[in-house]
Design an enzyme around this catalytic site. Structure first.
Site, short mmCIF file in Angstrom:
data_model
loop_
_atom_site.label_atom_id
_atom_site.label_comp_id
_atom_site.label_asym_id
_atom_site.label_seq_id
_atom_site.Cartn_x
_atom_site.Cartn_y
_atom_site.Cartn_z
N SER A 116 0.92 -1.22 -0.08
CA SER A 116 -0.18 0.10 0.15
C SER A 116 0.78 1.17 0.08
O SER A 116 1.89 1.35 0.50
CB SER A 116 -0.91 0.13 1.20
OG SER A 116 -1.61 1.39 1.33
N LYS A 161 -3.82 -7.50 3.33
CA LYS A 161 -4.00 -6.42 2.35
C LYS A 161 -5.64 -6.46 2.11
O LYS A 161 -6.04 -5.22 1.60
CB LYS A 161 -3.09 -6.67 1.14
CG LYS A 161 -3.18 -5.60 -0.01
CD LYS A 161 -3.04 -4.17 0.66
CE LYS A 161 -3.09 -3.19 -0.78
NZ LYS A 161 -3.53 -3.15 -1.83
N HIS A 197 -7.44 -4.75 4.72
CA HIS A 197 -7.05 -3.34 4.65
C HIS A 197 -7.74 -2.65 3.39
O HIS A 197 -8.25 -1.41 3.61
CB HIS A 197 -5.59 -3.38 4.10
CG HIS A 197 -4.77 -2.00 3.93
ND1 HIS A 197 -5.10 -1.40 2.57
CD2 HIS A 197 -4.05 -0.86 4.45
CE1 HIS A 197 -4.49 0.01 2.45
NE2 HIS A 197 -4.19 0.12 3.48
N ASN A 198 -7.86 -3.23 2.38
CA ASN A 198 -8.61 -2.49 1.30
C ASN A 198 -9.99 -2.50 1.46
O ASN A 198 -10.60 -1.45 1.03
CB ASN A 198 -8.38 -3.19 -0.05
CG ASN A 198 -7.06 -2.81 -0.58
OD1 ASN A 198 -6.06 -2.34 0.15
ND2 ASN A 198 -6.90 -2.76 -2.08
N GLU A 221 -10.58 0.25 3.50
CA GLU A 221 -10.56 1.64 2.91
C GLU A 221 -11.65 1.92 2.08
O GLU A 221 -12.17 3.04 2.01
CB GLU A 221 -9.29 1.41 1.81
CG GLU A 221 -9.23 2.43 0.86
CD GLU A 221 -7.82 2.00 -0.28
OE1 GLU A 221 -8.18 1.96 -1.55
OE2 GLU A 221 -6.84 1.50 0.15
#
Length: 312
Positions: free
Chosen positions: A130, A182, A185-186, A189
């Protein structure tokens, strides 16, 4: 007992798009040597003047320049092109060499690829990355999955890519843990972006109360509990109303949000904010249009309400 190899000081970077090219630059500027490959001559040409980065028209040539144990870092789109490339590497690398997948990938694919490479004596690390276009200057957040020996081989590379603080990276666990982290994480987001966008939509619709939403956004950047880089980006966008008005209301999704919701369904873990943010993106892409047309027709049927014609 065999001695562990020293951390790598060179690698092959496979895929020189925006992320791969900037990561190559950051590594080279930290003193590492990068042997880059991309099938697009224009992608290779953009790195022609970067000291420490050498580009090749052939993947095999880039790999041939490396000393054992060789490190091949793949930065390609998720799916078939990554599978094809990793299969190609598997046939050409030797036991003890290491493949890193730093592109967006489903963690289940990473586990499958890791098992295939392990059967050939090859190491594998899945690395969620990221940082976007700002990673070159500020460093990248790295989420790594793999065994300790593989992570040790990447020590110099990790520290060159990560922020100067030495933080911003984590060995998350075994193979699959990097891309799983990840993915989550996204998903987060997606939810954060959606909340910010909806909040500012409320502010801008009441210009009789809040004449300058951009000023509110700027105030929130200091001391507020919602201060963040995403808020910074929203505040910057609000300072240019014409560019904002000219932007099409279409929001793409890269796939990570879908994988996050899929995982939640497998677990039975509720993630309503993230799921709603994903569905809002589908709506922006026009996928809600058939349902909305049917709603309009039903409303006319039971209440005689007018139906607005397309294009009006």
């Amino acid at each position: 007992m065999s001695q562990r190899p020293a951390p790598a000081t060179s690698l092959a970077m496979i895929g020189l798009g925006r992320m791969g090219a900037n990561m190559s630059r950051r590594l080279a500027r930290a003193g590492l040597t990068v042997h880059g490959f991309d099938g697009d001559p224009k992608a290779r040409a953009q790195l022609a003047d970067e000291s420490g980065v050498h580009t090749y028209a052939s993947l095999d040539e880039a790999i041939a320049r490396l000393a054992a144990p060789r490190v091949a870092w793949v930065m390609l789109p998720a799916g078939e092109v990554t599978d094809t490339t990793i299969n190609h590497l598997a046939a050409r690398l030797a036991p003890g060499d290491l493949v890193v997948d730093g592109g967006n990938a489903n963690y289940l694919d990473s586990q499958r690829r890791g098992a295939m490479l392990a059967a050939r004596g090859l190491g594998f690390v899945d690395c969620g990355v990221s940082g976007g276009v700002h990673g070159l200057a500020k460093g990248y957040c790295l989420m790594l999955g793999g065994d300790a020996q593989a992570i040790g081989l990447l020590d110099t590379v990790i520290r060159a890519l990560a922020p100067p603080s030495g933080r911003g990276w984590a060995h998350c666990g075994g193979i699959g843990a990097g891309h799983f982290s990840k993915m989550v994480h996204n998903g987060i987001e997606y939810g954060m972006m959606q909340a910010l966008a909806e909040g500012f939509a409320l502010l801008t619709r009441r210009d009789d109360l809040v004449s300058e939403p951009a000023d509110v956004a700027q105030a929130w950047r200091e001391g507020s509990v919602i201060r963040s880089w995403l808020l910074d980006l929203a505040a910057d966008a609000l300072t240019d109303p014409q560019s904002l008005a000219d932007a099409a209301p279409f929001v793409a999704d890269s796939g990570e949000g879908r994988w996050t919701v899929d995982e939640a369904i497998r677990q039975g873990t509720p993630i309503p904010a993230i799921a709603a943010a994903l569905f809002a993106r589908f709506d922006s892409q026009g996928h809600a249009d058939p349902a909305n047309r049917l709603l309009a027709m039903m409303r006319r049927g039971f209440g005689g309400h007018a139906v607005r014609q397309a294009g009006s």
